[in-house]
Write an enzyme that holds these catalytic residues in place. Structure first.
Site, PDB file in Angstrom:
ATOM      1  N   LYS A  37     -13.247  -5.627  11.003  1.00 44.56           N
ATOM      2  CA  LYS A  37     -14.024  -4.702  10.166  1.00 44.56           C
ATOM      3  C   LYS A  37     -15.464  -4.589  10.669  1.00 44.56           C
ATOM      4  CE  LYS A  37     -11.127  -5.723   6.163  1.00 44.56           C
ATOM      5  NZ  LYS A  37     -10.936  -6.716   5.074  1.00 44.56           N
ATOM      6  N   VAL A  70      -6.607  19.982  -2.473  1.00 47.24           N
ATOM      7  CA  VAL A  70      -6.364  20.306  -1.062  1.00 47.24           C
ATOM      8  C   VAL A  70      -6.307  21.820  -0.859  1.00 47.24           C
ATOM      9  CG1 VAL A  70      -4.659  20.143   0.798  1.00 47.24           C
ATOM     10  CG2 VAL A  70      -5.147  18.144  -0.622  1.00 47.24           C
ATOM     11  N   ASP A  92      -9.922 -10.985  10.487  1.00 44.01           N
ATOM     12  CA  ASP A  92      -9.915  -9.759   9.688  1.00 44.01           C
ATOM     13  C   ASP A  92     -11.334  -9.216   9.534  1.00 44.01           C
ATOM     14  OD1 ASP A  92      -8.508  -8.011   7.424  1.00 44.01           O
ATOM     15  OD2 ASP A  92     -10.329  -8.853   6.545  1.00 44.01           O
ATOM     16  N   LYS A  98      -7.179  -1.763  10.421  1.00 44.05           N
ATOM     17  CA  LYS A  98      -8.436  -2.232  11.030  1.00 44.05           C
ATOM     18  C   LYS A  98      -8.194  -2.952  12.340  1.00 44.05           C
ATOM     19  CE  LYS A  98      -7.266  -4.985   7.755  1.00 44.05           C
ATOM     20  NZ  LYS A  98      -7.179  -5.007   6.338  1.00 44.05           N
ATOM     21  N   ARG A 104      13.794  -1.751   7.094  1.00 48.61           N
ATOM     22  CA  ARG A 104      15.186  -1.869   6.641  1.00 48.61           C
ATOM     23  C   ARG A 104      15.423  -0.898   5.499  1.00 48.61           C
ATOM     24  NH1 ARG A 104      15.307  -7.923   5.335  1.00 48.61           N
ATOM     25  NH2 ARG A 104      13.062  -7.563   5.464  1.00 48.61           N
ATOM     26  N   VAL A 108       0.834  -1.209   0.000  1.00 49.76           N
ATOM     27  CA  VAL A 108       0.000   0.000   0.000  1.00 49.76           C
ATOM     28  C   VAL A 108       0.867   1.258   0.000  1.00 49.76           C
ATOM     29  CG1 VAL A 108      -1.776   1.298   1.241  1.00 49.76           C
ATOM     30  CG2 VAL A 108      -1.886  -1.209   1.172  1.00 49.76           C
TER      31      VAL A 108
END
Lengths: 429, 429
Positions: free
Chosen positions: B205, B33, B201, B105, B46, B14
């Site tokens: 949510k 913006v 998961d 989440k 790393r 991501v």
């Protein structure tokens, strides 16, 4: 805490639901906004009329202009519809620094620029979630959630009346006239159905969607518009036989070079496997395709008193919160300032049924004409014999101009007795 | 215009897409913006590692804490996931008045209260659209568009991995193990698939969705959770034969009296005609049912680098705009403060397959047991003969406690050789 004062313009199907919800959920709304919301007045055309909701008679007025300009009014909700007096009232309110929540798609698509300008001058909010696809949260995601993405295409069913009619024609084999009468009997279509069946309502919504999606200004008159009145039971049946369903679509699509976009409303055949094909009755659904997010779909009720009032109240909470915080929501965003390209430049596909003479060489001559206009054929099927012979052709993607020129050429070919039907095909590229 | 400085925590699938989009769409983002966004630093584990995107080495740091506390940083994007060090870093940033955008989440569901508290103290924003259903704009509509409505139920497919596995099992007849291996080979499932296939998961949510929908605080541990590892090819085939499909659902539902709500994640049979049944592969879709808006559905990609990054950027634009305006978005809303009721109080339906002795009176004894627990039977079907005799029963709505007690009673009946399968049925009341 000092209440925020709300003026309501209109007390019909939507307005009366807004009053009911403001009353029933007063505590919740106050908690969400941060201050109570108080109805300051309700502008109506006639005072004595029977209404769907109980309203304190002292709140009713026929002088809408006096109501929206009252010093103590913070927020104006406009649900009278139409261009005037809605435009003057909204501009009056906005230029006096009030915030406005409106469901008026026709006005936004005809003269949104004037409203946005008034909001900028007065430094109030102009929110209009309820103007497109009723209760479906669609404009806020486009305005805000996808603000970091690039929308490529918006494709949707945004008019419940025509979807109800086409769905009935598809499921029962009814004619357009019969399906329309049923829709009218059930209250899904108005006595004068022109705005819906000729695509004006969908075109106004398409203009609003395209403007938000492509950060440009779009007026309803720039939308290519075709209605559904010419669609026959035969068209619907032959689409069904091929695994397609006919829907009235609103399509806003960026050109491949990203420099312009097309906005159009017209009936189209879509494959039955397409998610929009399963949208039944008066429901609405909108596909949004964005570069990073991929394909998104939003589905729900596109009209009706309570669903529209729900969208109005969502906006009311937002503008109320903004006022308390002394801030404003996102302004109109037109920085991209892209041009709307003409319908002829739009890339689409076509389904054509031709009544032809049943003799050798017919297909060759028809194919030659398509080739001459650079339109390539995806499938061709011959049906019937003798006087009943018909060629059913589905093209590959081509510009609408090339497709139109091809259809004109076909009408002039001596071997083509008639062009029985022509319809665009969408949703399966 | 002075740029807003953005610190990025994490540069994986991501994070690298966030960097790419911030770079590629710098002009657009600045326009939306109102000021340019400048990457102030990227915290990684790393330094030397090969990445999916080119990053100026001078921006990379392994000292995330120093990065988020830098005075010049305005906004922190957290995409490292997990509880620590994410929690400490986010709290550090928020309590110093920075705004935070996160996709985490697990952390929100485990300890959202601490994050929201830090945002309140620091007076910054905490946005987390990407934490549920990836690119699908879902939290913003719940938080804002439906703010004037009452959500009754949220029902959805919020985990793409399990949907991919169940869809493969349904379409190819594969076993759970084979479908999981295929999902792993294609990158839809991780080497250790526990978080997905055991429902952790989806439960995180569900906790976030229930909290927003019901204006209450919900922790992941309060979510009733069952995974899909026990689902067999036979279960899938027999659901298919009855016109159902098995999906892992997250369900948040208000009780009839409105005083509490249930939150649960478990596999369930839904009718093939239900819109969620058509959600294929790794797609997500969520139904929201609200009092006034009616049924809404949101559909799209629930995971992946670019879709998740799109949601992150939408939030980034919003918090950026808020900072420039000196304001904040809606805070956590927990004013309703409803309790989560135990799973036993949840009202649902059940599909049961029983291996029974093939002799007269079996059905009467089984029916008697259901009646004893006040569970009424909708349909019963007898299949096979002799040693293969099976009773397939679908109940009407009953509390989960009554259904569970009935199943226990069935296991003790001498005429029942085995309870071959039990599954809840949803989506067709």
């Amino acid at each position: 805490m000092k209440p925020l004062k709300v003026a309501l313009l209109g007390c019909g199907v939507v307005g009366s639901q807004v009053i009911r919800l403001m009353h029933e959920q007063a505590g919740d709304l106050a908690a969400r906004v941060g201050a109570p919301l108080e109805l300051a007045g309700v502008a109506v055309r006639r005072l004595g009329r029977k209404r769907d909701v109980e309203v304190d008679p002292a709140l009713l007025t026929t002088d809408a202009e006096a109501l929206v300009t009252r010093d103590d009014v913070d927020i104006v909700i406009e649900v009278i519809g139409g261009i005037e007096p809605a435009r003057s009232l909204i501009v009056s309110a906005l230029s006096r620094g009030k915030s406005v929540v409106t469901a008026n798609k026709a006005l936004l698509a005809a003269d949104g620029a004037a409203l946005h300008e008034a909001a900028r001058t007065g430094r109030g909010d102009l929110y209009f979630e309820a103007s497109v696809a009723g209760a479906i949260p669609l404009l806020r995601p486009l305005r805000e959630s996808l603000a970091g993405d690039h929308v490529k295409r918006v494709l949707g069913i945004v008019n419940g009346t025509t979807n109800y009619i086409l769905d009935k024609m598809d499921s029962t084999g009814a004619s357009f006239t019969d399906a329309l009468e049923e829709a009218q009997a059930l209250g899904y279509a108005e006595a004068d159905p022109t705005a819906d069946v000729e695509g004006f309502d969908a075109a106004a919504k398409a203009a609003i969607l395209a403007g938000l999606a492509f950060h440009s200004r779009v007026r309803a008159e720039e939308v290519h518009r075709e209605g559904i009145t010419d669609i026959t039971a035969t068209d619907v049946a032959s689409a069904k036989a091929m695994g397609y369903v006919i829907k009235l679509l609103a399509i806003c699509a960026r050109s491949d070079d990203g420099r312009s976009f097309g906005v159009r409303v017209h009936p189209a055949m879509i494959p039955r496997s397409h998610p929009l094909a399963g949208v039944r009755e008066a429901y609405n659904a909108v596909f949004v395709e964005a570069e990073s997010a991929g394909q998104l779909m939003f589905y729900g009720k596109g009209a009706g008193g309570a669903p529209t009032a729900s969208a109005v109240l969502g906006d009311l909470v937002a503008v109320g919160r903004n006022r308390l915080a002394g801030t404003r929501g996102p302004e109109e965003s037109t920085y991209a300032d892209l041009a709307v390209h003409p319908m002829g430049d739009t890339v689409t596909r076509c389904h054509v049924a031709l009544d032809v003479a049943d003799k050798p060489g017919v297909l060759a001559r028809v194919a030659e004409l398509f080739a001459k206009h650079d339109v390539s054929i995806q499938t061709v099927r011959q049906e019937g014999h003798g006087d009943d012979a018909q060629l059913v052709i589905v093209t590959h993607r081509a510009t609408d101009a090339a497709l139109t020129a091809t259809m004109e050429g076909l009408r002039e070919l001596d071997i083509v007795r008639a062009v029985a039907s022509v319809m665009r095909v969408e949703g399966d590229e």
